[in-house]
Design a protein around this motif. Structure first.
Motif, PDB file in Angstrom:
ATOM      1  N   GLY A  99      32.463  17.994 -21.325  1.00  0.00           N
ATOM      2  CA  GLY A  99      32.926  17.296 -20.263  1.00  0.00           C
ATOM      3  C   GLY A  99      31.885  16.374 -19.740  1.00  0.00           C
ATOM      4  N   HIS A 100      30.724  16.411 -20.330  1.00  0.00           N
ATOM      5  CA  HIS A 100      29.670  15.623 -19.913  1.00  0.00           C
ATOM      6  C   HIS A 100      29.405  14.323 -20.664  1.00  0.00           C
ATOM      7  N   GLN A 101      30.178  13.435 -20.148  1.00  0.00           N
ATOM      8  CA  GLN A 101      30.448  12.094 -20.932  1.00  0.00           C
ATOM      9  C   GLN A 101      29.312  11.065 -20.516  1.00  0.00           C
ATOM     10  N   SER A 102      29.035  10.852 -19.428  1.00  0.00           N
ATOM     11  CA  SER A 102      27.815   9.928 -19.145  1.00  0.00           C
ATOM     12  C   SER A 102      27.457  10.377 -17.744  1.00  0.00           C
ATOM     13  N   GLY A 103      26.058   9.783 -17.587  1.00  0.00           N
ATOM     14  CA  GLY A 103      25.423  10.081 -16.212  1.00  0.00           C
ATOM     15  C   GLY A 103      24.910  11.518 -16.100  1.00  0.00           C
ATOM     16  N   ALA A 104      24.730  11.824 -14.825  1.00  0.00           N
ATOM     17  CA  ALA A 104      24.077  13.136 -14.429  1.00  0.00           C
ATOM     18  C   ALA A 104      24.906  14.211 -14.695  1.00  0.00           C
TER      19      ALA A 104
END
Length: 346
Positions: A99-104
């Motif tokens: 679920g960590h696609q972009s950003g923080a």
């Protein structure tokens, strides 16, 4: 070609009994949903994280029982009807936190780790969301590519996620684990100076062959932080430190860091209770940052640079097969490895 209906996989049944909770079993081949891809996994890699999950020592979310492993690479063999990014035959590697696609990273994304909350990669076939895989670097084989998902991306995030590494800066890496070796290679590709610490002359030679400009034997020089500082321009200190030791190394890292430098905490192999106060960040005017792998956007950026500079991961000489994965766990736990431990999946 018709796909098989069953496969082999390693399941973590619970925690607290060490590697005995790892079970090699038959399981159905999963079917992709409308937005998923089915990947024939052909390579995997083991991380320290994989060792401590079955021992009940992992500090992040778990959803057991779960298929083990976060690092995988293979070939897309089927796609859901809504998938446009991939087609059968594409070579891909997995994203650690799906679920960590972009950003923080956030709490939601931290609950999507492969091999922890979502079924992982120590199996023959895996289903992933189309945004949960990225294209393999063309210069790597499946085992090499599989090693990138956790250790390499963590190193990349440490060097580029908060305060981007620049040409001519200095990076300090600790030891010869996967994260440190990737950081060494990335830093040299960026035109940085690398200081490495290690414990033996043999390992020092390997680090020099990989491009380390300076190597300090921390057993011979317990005040290696000051030594590292003296090796930097104007003795101002190191711009980026890859901190993997924790209790055993933080004091020296603080001695080595430059004002406004970044200490990226990635591990605590020497213990998790350093005697230094967090207020040391103020007295040394530095950033002390915990790093939890990285995003899909970062993984894609990293893979392009790996291909551009023809960077090859350091893979231990012993490559295991899927059925021998528990032996790979024991091999790594006994610290017999150098670099990343690869698993070839048939």
């Amino acid at each position: 070609m018709a796909l098989p209906t069953t496969q082999k996989q390693w399941l973590i049944q619970g925690t607290g009994k060490g590697f005995e909770t790892l079970v090699y079993q038959d399981a159905p081949v999963p079917q992709p949903g409308d937005n998923d891809v089915l990947v024939k996994l052909q390579g995997a890699s083991i991380n320290y994280r994989d060792l401590i999950i079955p021992q009940g020592k992992y500090p992040f979310p778990l959803n057991l029982p779960i298929v083990a492993g976060s690092d995988g690479a293979g070939t897309v063999v089927a796609v859901g009807r809504n998938v446009t990014k991939w087609k059968p035959g594409d070579k891909v590697l997995t994203l650690f936190n799906q679920g960590h696609q972009s950003g923080a990273v956030d709490v939601k994304a931290a609950h999507t780790g492969l091999g922890g909350c979502i079924d992982g990669t120590l199996r023959q076939y895996g289903v992933f969301n189309e945004n949960g895989v990225v294209a393999m670097p063309k210069n790597l084989d499946f085992v090499e590519a599989a090693s990138l998902a956790c250790a390499a991306l963590t190193s990349w995030n440490a060097l580029y996620g908060l305060k981007r590494l620049e040409k001519g800066q200095t990076v300090l890496v600790q030891g010869t684990g996967g994260v440190s070796l990737f950081a060494l290679q990335f830093a040299k590709a960026a035109g940085a100076t690398v200081i490495a610490t290690t414990s033996t002359a043999e390992k020092a030679e390997v680090l020099k062959n990989l491009g380390a400009d300076h190597v300090i034997n921390y057993r011979e020089d317990p005040n290696w932080g000051e030594t590292a500082r003296k090796l930097t321009p104007g003795e101002e200190g190191v711009d980026h430190i890859i901190e993997v030791g924790g209790e055993g190394t933080m004091t020296q890292s603080l001695k080595a860091i430059k004002m406004e430098g970044v200490i990226s905490i990635i591990g605590f192999l020497g213990g998790a209770h350093p005697k230094d106060s967090i207020l040391e960040a103020l007295s040394h005017v530095c950033v002390i940052r915990g790093v939890y792998v990285g995003s899909r956007v970062q993984l894609e950026e990293m893979c392009k640079e790996i291909e551009k500079h023809d960077i090859h991961p350091v893979i231990d000489k012993t490559v295991f097969t899927l059925e021998k994965a528990k032996e790979a766990y024991e091999y790594m736990w006994a610290q017999k490895h150098f670099g990343k431990i690869g698993i070839k999946i048939e």
